[in-house]
Each structure stands twice: as C-alpha cells, then as structure tokens.
Design a protein around this motif. Sequence first.
Motif, mmCIF file in Angstrom:
data_model
loop_
_atom_site.group_PDB
_atom_site.id
_atom_site.type_symbol
_atom_site.label_atom_id
_atom_site.label_comp_id
_atom_site.label_asym_id
_atom_site.label_seq_id
_atom_site.Cartn_x
_atom_site.Cartn_y
_atom_site.Cartn_z
ATOM 1 N N UNK A 2 1.093 87.067 5.762
ATOM 2 C CA UNK A 2 1.418 86.514 7.070
ATOM 3 C C UNK A 2 1.043 87.503 8.169
ATOM 4 N N UNK A 3 1.329 88.778 7.920
ATOM 5 C CA UNK A 3 0.976 89.810 8.911
ATOM 6 C C UNK A 3 -0.531 89.826 9.146
ATOM 7 N N UNK A 4 -1.298 89.703 8.079
ATOM 8 C CA UNK A 4 -2.755 89.719 8.195
ATOM 9 C C UNK A 4 -3.253 88.519 8.987
ATOM 10 N N UNK A 5 -2.613 87.369 8.775
ATOM 11 C CA UNK A 5 -3.016 86.168 9.509
ATOM 12 C C UNK A 5 -2.751 86.342 11.002
ATOM 13 N N UNK A 6 -1.545 86.841 11.331
ATOM 14 C CA UNK A 6 -1.215 87.045 12.744
ATOM 15 C C UNK A 6 -2.103 88.114 13.373
ATOM 16 N N UNK A 7 -2.442 89.140 12.608
ATOM 17 C CA UNK A 7 -3.323 90.193 13.119
ATOM 18 C C UNK A 7 -4.699 89.628 13.425
ATOM 19 N N UNK A 8 -5.197 88.757 12.526
ATOM 20 C CA UNK A 8 -6.508 88.142 12.749
ATOM 21 C C UNK A 8 -6.477 87.238 13.969
ATOM 22 N N UNK A 9 -5.390 86.456 14.119
ATOM 23 C CA UNK A 9 -5.260 85.578 15.281
ATOM 24 C C UNK A 9 -5.201 86.382 16.564
ATOM 25 N N UNK A 18 -11.881 88.818 26.137
ATOM 26 C CA UNK A 18 -12.924 89.751 26.576
ATOM 27 C C UNK A 18 -14.226 89.010 26.858
ATOM 28 N N UNK A 19 -14.619 88.123 25.956
ATOM 29 C CA UNK A 19 -15.855 87.358 26.136
ATOM 30 C C UNK A 19 -15.758 86.470 27.372
ATOM 31 N N UNK A 20 -14.593 85.855 27.561
ATOM 32 C CA UNK A 20 -14.392 84.989 28.729
ATOM 33 C C UNK A 20 -14.583 85.773 30.023
ATOM 34 N N UNK A 21 -13.954 86.935 30.103
ATOM 35 C CA UNK A 21 -14.052 87.744 31.318
ATOM 36 C C UNK A 21 -15.491 88.188 31.575
ATOM 37 N N UNK A 41 -26.276 82.310 19.672
ATOM 38 C CA UNK A 41 -26.478 83.488 18.829
ATOM 39 C C UNK A 41 -26.903 84.700 19.656
ATOM 40 N N UNK A 42 -27.728 84.462 20.660
ATOM 41 C CA UNK A 42 -28.141 85.565 21.517
ATOM 42 C C UNK A 42 -26.973 86.047 22.380
ATOM 43 N N UNK A 43 -26.145 85.107 22.868
ATOM 44 C CA UNK A 43 -24.960 85.494 23.623
ATOM 45 C C UNK A 43 -24.003 86.309 22.766
ATOM 46 N N UNK A 44 -23.849 85.894 21.505
ATOM 47 C CA UNK A 44 -22.959 86.607 20.588
ATOM 48 C C UNK A 44 -23.399 88.053 20.425
ATOM 49 N N UNK A 53 -16.139 82.452 19.155
ATOM 50 C CA UNK A 53 -15.541 82.669 20.480
ATOM 51 C C UNK A 53 -16.519 82.410 21.616
ATOM 52 N N UNK A 54 -17.811 82.655 21.376
ATOM 53 C CA UNK A 54 -18.814 82.350 22.397
ATOM 54 C C UNK A 54 -18.795 80.861 22.701
ATOM 55 N N UNK A 55 -18.789 80.054 21.655
ATOM 56 C CA UNK A 55 -18.802 78.597 21.834
ATOM 57 C C UNK A 55 -17.522 78.118 22.507
ATOM 58 N N UNK A 56 -16.390 78.667 22.087
ATOM 59 C CA UNK A 56 -15.110 78.256 22.682
ATOM 60 C C UNK A 56 -15.042 78.604 24.170
ATOM 61 N N UNK A 57 -15.480 79.807 24.498
ATOM 62 C CA UNK A 57 -15.479 80.232 25.896
ATOM 63 C C UNK A 57 -16.451 79.389 26.712
ATOM 64 N N UNK A 58 -17.614 79.096 26.152
ATOM 65 C CA UNK A 58 -18.599 78.285 26.865
ATOM 66 C C UNK A 58 -18.036 76.906 27.188
ATOM 67 N N UNK A 59 -17.333 76.303 26.244
ATOM 68 C CA UNK A 59 -16.715 75.005 26.503
ATOM 69 C C UNK A 59 -15.665 75.116 27.606
ATOM 70 N N UNK A 60 -14.917 76.211 27.614
ATOM 71 C CA UNK A 60 -13.930 76.418 28.675
ATOM 72 C C UNK A 60 -14.607 76.520 30.035
ATOM 73 N N UNK A 61 -15.746 77.208 30.089
ATOM 74 C CA UNK A 61 -16.472 77.360 31.351
ATOM 75 C C UNK A 61 -17.146 76.065 31.786
ATOM 76 N N UNK A 62 -17.453 75.199 30.822
ATOM 77 C CA UNK A 62 -17.933 73.854 31.176
ATOM 78 C C UNK A 62 -16.831 73.117 31.932
#
Length: 228
Positions: A2-9, A18-21, A41-44, A53-62
């Motif tokens: 469980x600790x590992x899962x929360x750490x990954x999240x 960081x990517x969003x900013x 892939x180039x953004x990553x 996270x690149x894709x998720x942030x891009x959708x947020x910026x859309x």
Amino acid sequence: MIFEIFAAMSADAVTSSRVYAMMKADIVRGRFLPRTLLVERALAEDYGASVTPIRNVAHQLVGERLLSLHPGGGFEIPSVTADSLQQLYSWHSQLIRMALNPKRLGEGMIELTVVSAENPPSVSEVAQAAENLFTRIAALSPNAEHRKAVQSAAERLHAPRRIEPTILNGTAEELAAVQALTAEGRRSDLVSAIWAYHRRRLRRVTELVAALNAAGQVPPRADITREN
C-alpha cells in the motif's frame, strides 16, 4: 505494498504538476508558433516525463483553451486569426469594465514603473505589466468569476501582448496612465482609458496577428514539432 502504491501516486502527481507548470509557461510566453503540432513522445523527452502525464496535462490545457486537438491526432497550438484576436480583445475589454468596482478603486494598486526612453522595457516586461494591472483591477471585483475570466484571458493574451510594443508606440506609458486613473478612483475617466487602450489594439489587430504568426517569440529548448 500500500505504501508503494501511495508513493507511486504521489510521484505521478508531482510529475504532472511539474509538467503542467512547464508546458503552460512555454505556451503562454509564446515558445511555439500558432498551429505548431506538439508530439507527445518529443514533449515527454523535452520535459523529462513519460507520455502519460504529458497527455493528461495536454488535455487539461485543451480545456483551458491554450491547446487544441489536432484533427489527425495529438495536440497543436491554436491558430490566431484577426477575428479570434479581435474577439479576445473585445471580451477582455468587457470583462475589465464589468469588474470595475467604484467603491474599491485605488485600493492596494500595484505600482507600474514607466522606464525612461534611455532604458525602455522589454516586451516581456510590458506583457507582464499589462497582466499585473488588469488582474489587480479584476481582483477588486466582488465577483470571483470576473477574476477567473480575466486570468484566463490574460494567459491567452500574453503572446499577443509581447508583440504589441513592436506595433504600437508608448505601450508602457499607456499602461501607467490606466494605472494612475485606477489609483485615483476616477471611474468615468478610467472606463474611457480602458476602452481607448483596447480600441488601439482592435484597430491594429491584422498587423498584430501577422507579427504573431511570423515567428516564435521565445527560442525553444529543443525541436519538438516532429517525431525523430
């Protein structure tokens, strides 16, 4: 486990923040030309993150209208036309005038320093001064929606505002005059000055769009517009 899962999240959340900013700052400051295709892939690689996270942030910026979905897949910088920029300037003018609160004009206004002719401000300084001034005016409104809308418009106007000093003379002095009227609380004169400020840009919108579409304003860190 469980600790590992929360750490990954937690790590994923930090990476996304960081990517969003970084990505938002690059888009707002005009790093990419309008209609530039952004390859995930180039953004990553450029931002030191995985594609997810690149894709998720891009959708947020859309959603924030700073990016558009490309018809062929992926994301692109929205195109800028005379009509779209004219509508954005008009919308910003209406927002600012709606946000004016005559009971609070002059409260805690920021100071804008008009740099002397021997030491003119940079385009970045002029753009930031405009954002600071109008954001502060909107902050005087009791309606939180005014503040949010003005901030959203400011992000989409940042790149055009970096172009304005190349087309319009006396932009720093113009902003300082609006600031002075705001500090003095002279609402009727302030409304006229705000309309005059936007009218100048509306009259030159074709030139502003041509300059904006001609070249990027900030050198990129890497070529990320196509796949290797």
